[in-house]
Design an enzyme around this catalytic site. Structure first.
Site, short mmCIF file in Angstrom:
data_model
loop_
_atom_site.label_atom_id
_atom_site.label_comp_id
_atom_site.label_asym_id
_atom_site.label_seq_id
_atom_site.Cartn_x
_atom_site.Cartn_y
_atom_site.Cartn_z
N HIS A 21 -2.07 10.72 -0.05
CA HIS A 21 -3.36 10.91 0.61
C HIS A 21 -3.13 11.93 1.74
O HIS A 21 -2.31 11.69 2.64
CB HIS A 21 -3.90 9.60 1.16
N GLU A 24 -2.94 11.08 5.71
CA GLU A 24 -2.11 9.97 6.22
C GLU A 24 -0.79 10.60 6.67
O GLU A 24 0.09 10.89 5.88
CB GLU A 24 -1.96 8.90 5.15
N GLU A 177 3.18 0.91 3.88
CA GLU A 177 1.86 1.13 4.48
C GLU A 177 1.97 0.78 5.97
O GLU A 177 2.25 -0.37 6.30
CB GLU A 177 0.87 0.21 3.78
#
EC number: 3.5.1.114
Lengths: 316, 308
Positions: A21, A24, A177
């Site tokens: 992404h 990010e 994450e």
């Protein structure tokens, strides 16, 4: 449980992907840094390959150009015939499948580590398929090594036909994450935490390759249940927002009857389920377009069997 | 000093389409505006960049909040003009024209930042007694919640804001909030700022006299870029000690950046500064890691509406 094959050989082909992404930033900047200076990714038995997964989205600091790349690694997309008007990410997924896969083949990479950020208050979190016993071992060891903040493990249970994310192209894989971090912002503390988690992951793969025993264990995980949508008006606009009592409470128990949304008109919407759940990805920016306010998980304990011990690699 | 009562007010949201508090407050007030109505006042909520709002992006072609200069506003309309320049001309037509008698009295423009700036009021002119009085009133009403005044009066760093077409332009900036996210706590704070601002105007129009006042403000001095390598790529990021420390004193020698190899870069110079917009997402492309400000005291004369 239908598990992925447990590795019987050293894992020598390892990839670390950032910028899956494009906004990010921890993974974007680490991948760019390692593409210039890959020394940090080398271990005695392998050299991990850094990959900037979505360079076009990264260049404009957006999540994606045409569609979410990390939902595009399904067999359907990967085997589709190229067309001139297909979204950029479909083309890119096929390229990455050539580079790191092909998915479900013996030529695929042994391990893929994908780096992400979230705007939700998720601290350090690992996301993986519960059937990937090897990756579950890595998460368990990483949890022991990195205590502040304590990493949490979110698992999905997907068959090979259902998998869709970039790590599913390799034989084994997982996502790191880190949050909270706004899109398009690079924060030094998350950057160094991500870097240190990647280093530990590669060290653990090296330990396995060198013949270290990885005994059986039990671990607490958060198992994905379902998504909860935002409330909407008849015109399709948001009618309310995540309730202040739920905001930032990722991984905390949500009891039936607790408030989940605050409507613009003032009233509260309560959680109507009949059991306690553990919400994650609360108020993640990227999920507004998917209409998701948060994901519900349940806390369960899983038993993971030992890995076979490899015979020590011969000295070179 | 006396002034005419305030008649026409606009509240702008979505000047940047991914700063969601203003977008959703304005959309809500377009449906139900009871809480922003005051007797004798026309208060108009308005979405300024609807195309950017729809896409949840800051802008389509260029930053709408930088194009309200007379040159852009006077350009001949054509399809080749950036969307935001054409839109700026429409907004100027509806709420201006800039520097004219017919323009709106006050425009509140609602923004969010990813920086830890809390409630911030942006002032463009340090001599504006009316707005200094209003900001003083808002600060006092919000206390103990802190509220800061950011003065962008500067020969080169002041920019041509959307709100600048009004006689009294007011920027409202609340953070930290990621782009594309709507937080209930931030929305509540911005809603209170607007409520107190409208109450102040209402009291003024009713003839209340506001005695002379002083208030603290932070005036922009300089914008600071990230350190970059020979290819122009960012080579150092905001130091953890500076992250989230907006409005706090930053002394010479204090860490400012940390390179990707772990080296600390300290603040140079010999004066203490007050950083703002520390690590704002939208300013990476503007080459601004943070802005330095200096602290000063603003004073305003007493004000009272002339029609009482």
């Amino acid at each position: 449980m239908c598990s992925l094959p447990i590795p019987l050989e050293p894992l020598c082909r390892v990839a670390v992907t950032g910028g899956t992404h494009g906004n990010e930033m921890s993974g974007v900047y680490l991948a760019r840094h390692w593409l210039r200076a890959p020394g940090e990714l080398q271990r005695p038995s392998f050299s991990a390959v850094p990959v900037l997964a979505n360079p076009a989205a990264t260049a404009v600091c957006r999540r994606h150009i045409g569609r979410d790349l990390n939902r595009t690694f399904t067999n359907t997309f990967l085997t589709s015939k190229p067309t001139p008007d297909e979204p950029y990410e479909v083309t890119r997924a096929r390229e990455l499948n050539q580079l790191l896969g092909p998915k479900n083949s013996s030529q695929a990479f042994d391990f893929l580590l994908d780096l992400h950020n979230t705007t939700a208050n998720m601290g350090t979190c690992f996301i993986l398929n519960v059937t990937d016993i090897f990756a579950m071992h890595l998460c368990h060891r990483l949890q022991l090594q990195h205590s502040e903040p304590r990493p949490r493990v979110v698992v999905f249970k997907l068959s090979q036909e259902e998998t869709f994310s970039i790590d599913s192209v390799a034989k084994h894989g997982m996502t790191i994450e880190l949050g909270p971090q706004p899109q398009g912002v690079l924060q030094a503390n998350l950057f160094s935490r991500m870097r240190s988690l990647v280093a530990s992951t590669l060290d653990l793969i090296e330990l396995f390759n060198q013949g270290t025993a990885f005994p059986a264990f039990e671990m607490e995980v958060y198992r994905f249940l379902s998504c909860t949508d935002f409330p909407h008006t008849e015109d399709g606009d948001l009618a309310g927002m995540v309730h202040p009592q739920l905001q930032d409470q990722d991984f905390e128990p949500l009891q039936p009857g607790a408030p989940i949304f605050q409507m613009f008109s003032g009233e509260d919407v309560l959680y109507e389920g009949d059991s306690t759940v553990y919400p994650v990805f609360i108020n993640e920016a990227a999920y507004y377009e998917k209409n998701i306010a948060f994901m519900k998980t349940e806390k369960v304990t899983v038993s993971i069997p030992a890995l076979p011990v490899l015979s020590p690699a011969p000295a070179h | 000093m006396t002034g005419k009562p305030i008649k026409k007010i606009a509240i702008f949201g979505g000047t940047h389409g991914n700063e969601l508090t203003g977008v959703f407050l304005v959309k809500h007030w377009l449906q139900d505006g009871a809480e922003i109505q005051r007797t004798g006042l026309e208060v108009k909520p308005f979405i300024t960049n609807p195309r950017a709002v729809k896409k949840c992006m800051r802008y389509i072609d260029c930053d709408l909040n930088r194009v309200f200069d007379l040159e852009n506003l006077g350009k001949k309309i054509s399809e080749d003009l950036p969307y935001e320049v054409r839109r700026a001309q429409e907004i100027n037509h509806l709420f201006g024209p800039k520097d004219s008698k017919g323009s709106y009295d006050i425009i509140f423009d609602l923004h969010n930042t990813t920086s830890n700036m809390g409630c911030t009021l942006i002032l463009e002119d340090s001599k504006n007694d009316f707005l200094i009085q209003m900001f003083h009133y808002i600060k006092t009403s919000l206390a103990p919640l802190p509220c800061y005044i950011y003065l962008i009066e500067h020969p080169s760093l002041k920019y041509a804001t959307t709100r600048s077409i009004a006689k009294y332009p007011v920027g409202i900036e609340v953070g930290p909030q990621p782009q594309g996210v709507l937080r209930a706590d931030i929305l509540d704070q911005m809603r209170k700022m607007i409520k107190h601002a409208l109450d102040f105007i209402h009291h003024f129009n009713e003839g209340k006299e506001f005695p002379p006042c002083t208030t603290e403000a932070y005036k922009i001095m300089e914008k600071v870029d990230f350190p970059r390598n020979e290819n122009g790529e960012i080579s150092a990021i905001i130091h953890p000690n500076l992250q989230d420390q907006d409005w706090k004193p930053l002394h010479p020698g204090d860490p400012v950046f940390v390179t990707l190899d772990g080296k600390t870069i300290p603040l140079g110079g010999d004066c203490t500064v007050y950083p703002v917009f520390v690590n704002e997402a939208a300013y990476y492309e503007k080459k601004e890691a943070f802005a330095k400000t200096t602290k000063l005291t603003l004073s305003a004369k007493s004000i009272r509406s002339s029609f009482h």
